[in-house]
Design a protein around this motif. Structure first.
Motif, mmCIF file in Angstrom:
data_model
loop_
_atom_site.group_PDB
_atom_site.id
_atom_site.type_symbol
_atom_site.label_atom_id
_atom_site.label_comp_id
_atom_site.label_asym_id
_atom_site.label_seq_id
_atom_site.Cartn_x
_atom_site.Cartn_y
_atom_site.Cartn_z
ATOM 1 N N GLY A 195 0.795 -1.218 0.000
ATOM 2 C CA GLY A 195 0.000 0.000 0.000
ATOM 3 C C GLY A 195 0.822 1.259 0.000
ATOM 4 O O GLY A 195 0.340 2.323 0.395
ATOM 5 N N LEU A 196 2.070 1.182 -0.486
ATOM 6 C CA LEU A 196 2.967 2.339 -0.431
ATOM 7 C C LEU A 196 3.359 2.855 -1.801
ATOM 8 O O LEU A 196 4.041 3.879 -1.892
ATOM 9 N N ALA A 197 2.984 2.154 -2.872
ATOM 10 C CA ALA A 197 3.432 2.545 -4.201
ATOM 11 C C ALA A 197 2.295 2.401 -5.204
ATOM 12 O O ALA A 197 1.304 1.704 -4.976
ATOM 13 N N VAL A 198 2.474 3.065 -6.323
ATOM 14 C CA VAL A 198 1.541 2.947 -7.439
ATOM 15 C C VAL A 198 2.352 2.857 -8.721
ATOM 16 O O VAL A 198 3.521 3.215 -8.772
ATOM 17 N N GLY A 199 1.697 2.347 -9.764
ATOM 18 C CA GLY A 199 2.338 2.333 -11.068
ATOM 19 C C GLY A 199 3.371 1.245 -11.249
ATOM 20 O O GLY A 199 4.128 1.275 -12.214
ATOM 21 N N GLY A 200 3.413 0.277 -10.335
ATOM 22 C CA GLY A 200 4.400 -0.790 -10.463
ATOM 23 C C GLY A 200 3.820 -2.017 -11.126
ATOM 24 O O GLY A 200 2.675 -2.034 -11.568
ATOM 25 N N SER A 201 4.625 -3.036 -11.194
ATOM 26 C CA SER A 201 4.186 -4.325 -11.727
ATOM 27 C C SER A 201 4.952 -5.408 -11.007
ATOM 28 O O SER A 201 5.948 -5.145 -10.331
ATOM 29 N N ALA A 202 4.499 -6.655 -11.168
ATOM 30 C CA ALA A 202 5.126 -7.763 -10.453
ATOM 31 C C ALA A 202 6.578 -7.942 -10.844
ATOM 32 O O ALA A 202 7.391 -8.377 -10.055
ATOM 33 N N GLY A 203 6.932 -7.598 -12.079
ATOM 34 C CA GLY A 203 8.294 -7.799 -12.526
ATOM 35 C C GLY A 203 9.151 -6.558 -12.503
ATOM 36 O O GLY A 203 10.292 -6.582 -12.946
ATOM 37 N N GLY A 204 8.613 -5.457 -11.999
ATOM 38 C CA GLY A 204 9.372 -4.212 -11.997
ATOM 39 C C GLY A 204 9.209 -3.460 -10.697
ATOM 40 O O GLY A 204 8.589 -3.939 -9.748
ATOM 41 N N ASN A 205 9.778 -2.263 -10.660
ATOM 42 C CA ASN A 205 9.708 -1.438 -9.460
ATOM 43 C C ASN A 205 8.576 -0.421 -9.584
ATOM 44 O O ASN A 205 8.159 -0.060 -10.689
ATOM 45 N N ALA A 206 8.096 0.021 -8.443
ATOM 46 C CA ALA A 206 7.051 1.039 -8.431
ATOM 47 C C ALA A 206 7.586 2.329 -9.045
ATOM 48 O O ALA A 206 8.755 2.680 -8.885
ATOM 49 N N THR A 207 6.741 3.034 -9.772
ATOM 50 C CA THR A 207 7.164 4.280 -10.418
ATOM 51 C C THR A 207 6.898 5.498 -9.550
ATOM 52 O O THR A 207 7.443 6.572 -9.809
ATOM 53 N N ALA A 208 6.045 5.342 -8.535
ATOM 54 C CA ALA A 208 5.738 6.480 -7.657
ATOM 55 C C ALA A 208 5.233 5.963 -6.322
ATOM 56 O O ALA A 208 4.708 4.851 -6.234
ATOM 57 N N ASN A 209 5.399 6.781 -5.292
ATOM 58 C CA ASN A 209 4.834 6.422 -3.997
ATOM 59 C C ASN A 209 3.436 7.004 -3.865
ATOM 60 O O ASN A 209 3.095 7.967 -4.536
ATOM 61 N N VAL A 210 2.632 6.382 -3.004
ATOM 62 C CA VAL A 210 1.235 6.801 -2.892
ATOM 63 C C VAL A 210 1.088 8.174 -2.260
ATOM 64 O O VAL A 210 0.041 8.807 -2.401
ATOM 65 N N PHE A 211 2.111 8.660 -1.603
ATOM 66 C CA PHE A 211 1.986 9.900 -0.866
ATOM 67 C C PHE A 211 2.008 11.115 -1.785
ATOM 68 O O PHE A 211 1.727 12.230 -1.350
ATOM 69 N N VAL A 212 2.347 10.914 -3.056
ATOM 70 C CA VAL A 212 2.364 12.062 -3.961
ATOM 71 C C VAL A 212 0.958 12.590 -4.206
ATOM 72 O O VAL A 212 0.780 13.690 -4.712
ATOM 73 N N SER A 213 -0.055 11.784 -3.896
ATOM 74 C CA SER A 213 -1.441 12.242 -4.102
ATOM 75 C C SER A 213 -2.281 11.976 -2.867
ATOM 76 O O SER A 213 -3.451 11.625 -2.966
ATOM 77 N N PHE A 214 -1.659 12.134 -1.705
ATOM 78 C CA PHE A 214 -2.356 11.812 -0.469
ATOM 79 C C PHE A 214 -3.227 12.986 -0.022
ATOM 80 O O PHE A 214 -2.770 14.125 0.034
#
Length: 328
Positions: A195-214
């Motif tokens: 619950g800390l990231a968005v824009g990621g995928s199972a085979g890659g890294n998250a592109t942004a953290n969720v706090f950028v739009s909190f």
């Protein structure tokens, strides 16, 4: 006893004795050379059959012990990865807490966002690399090209085929985390499942953290609005962000607890498996191993008997020659 040139009973008796001694000597020499009193079924059908069954169990237990050793390595390696992830989550908590200090500086807030996203990328990388012979208990997919073939660890604990398993944690985390966008499908990167990231995928890294739009006014788990505005970094908002990170730490702590229990079970079964293997080996030895002290004494005795039997046969063979003296 009459003397005859056609029938030499002494020779026959001596030869029978020598043959019997030779047979016993051969058996004893075989026992001495192999260390076994029962080396083939002919030496003792019942003991040989039981020993073969027990030897099969020894082979099976060896396979069980090997499987337990592999399971121990998977659990230990996953536990190390989980502990490292907890350390990174603590760094995330520090960075999130620091947002309140940087609320007046858009530049500092942008740097904070980059720092947090970097930590989450490290979490995803560690989770993805915690793969052992294709088994990964933290990643979110088996089709991401990272060599992961299973998200569940299965291992045999005993000769009768009893099994235990440790299920992958990604789906459990993504289902239990209040801020997660998944319902337990194990298809997200670990940071996203936490619950800390968005824009990621199972085979890659998250592109942004969720706090950028909190937006704290929308309630827990709702991430709308703009990171860096006065509402997003108010004291209430920071407190909710910290809670979100703390929930993630709790989730990973639960993972380490489960791994600890699995490690204790594997260690216990490994110790027991070693004991079973030793007992089976001792049982086979009791059935088939030769008593070398007794065999040594028997070997000396039979070698002496062999020498005497040969001497007796030599004397018996000479009796026919004595008949010639009667005609001189």
């Amino acid at each position: 006893m009459s003397l005859s040139i056609n029938t030499n009973t002494s020779e026959m008796i001596a030869l029978q004795t020598l043959d019997a001694t030779q047979t016993s000597l051969s058996n004893t020499e075989n026992a001495v050379s192999t260390g076994k009193s029962v080396a083939t079924a002919a030496d003792g059908p019942a003991a040989f059959g039981i020993a073969q069954q027990m030897s099969g169990n020894i082979a099976g237990q060896t396979a069980v012990n090997s499987g337990l050793s592999f399971a121990a390595q998977v659990v230990s390696g996953t536990s190390d990865a989980a502990n490292q992830i907890i350390t990174l989550l603590q760094s995330v908590q520090h960075a999130v807490t620091n947002l309140g200090n940087d609320s007046g500086s858009p530049t500092s807030l942008g740097q904070d966002a980059t720092e947090i996203t970097g930590y989450l990328a490290q979490i995803d990388t560690i989770a993805r690399n915690a793969t052992f012979n294709g088994v990964n208990l933290l990643a979110g997919s088996t089709t991401d090209g990272s060599g992961i073939t299973s998200q569940t660890l299965n291992y045999v604990t005993g000769l009768q085929g009893d099994t235990q398993s440790v299920s992958g944690f990604n789906s459990m985390i993504s289902k239990d985390m209040s801020g997660a966008t998944s319902t337990g499908t194990a298809s997200l990167s670990l940071s996203e499942a936490l619950g800390l990231a968005v824009g990621g995928s199972a085979g890659g890294n998250a592109t942004a953290n969720v706090f950028v739009s909190f937006n704290p006014t929308s309630g827990t788990g709702a991430f709308t609005g703009t990171f860096g505005n006065s509402a997003g970094i108010a004291s209430t908002g920071v407190a909710m962000m910290i809670t979100q990170v703390q929930d993630a730490i709790t989730a990973m702590t639960n993972v380490t607890s489960t791994l600890g229990n699995a490690s204790n079970l594997i260690a216990s079964m490994t110790t027991y498996g070693t004991t079973v293997s030793d007992d089976l080996t001792a049982g086979v030895g009791a059935l088939t191993d030769a008593n070398m002290a007794a065999e040594s004494a028997q070997l000396t005795s039979l070698q002496t008997k062999q020498s005497l039997a040969i001497k007796s046969l030599t004397i018996a063979n000479g009796q026919s020659q004595n008949i010639l003296q009667l005609f001189q």
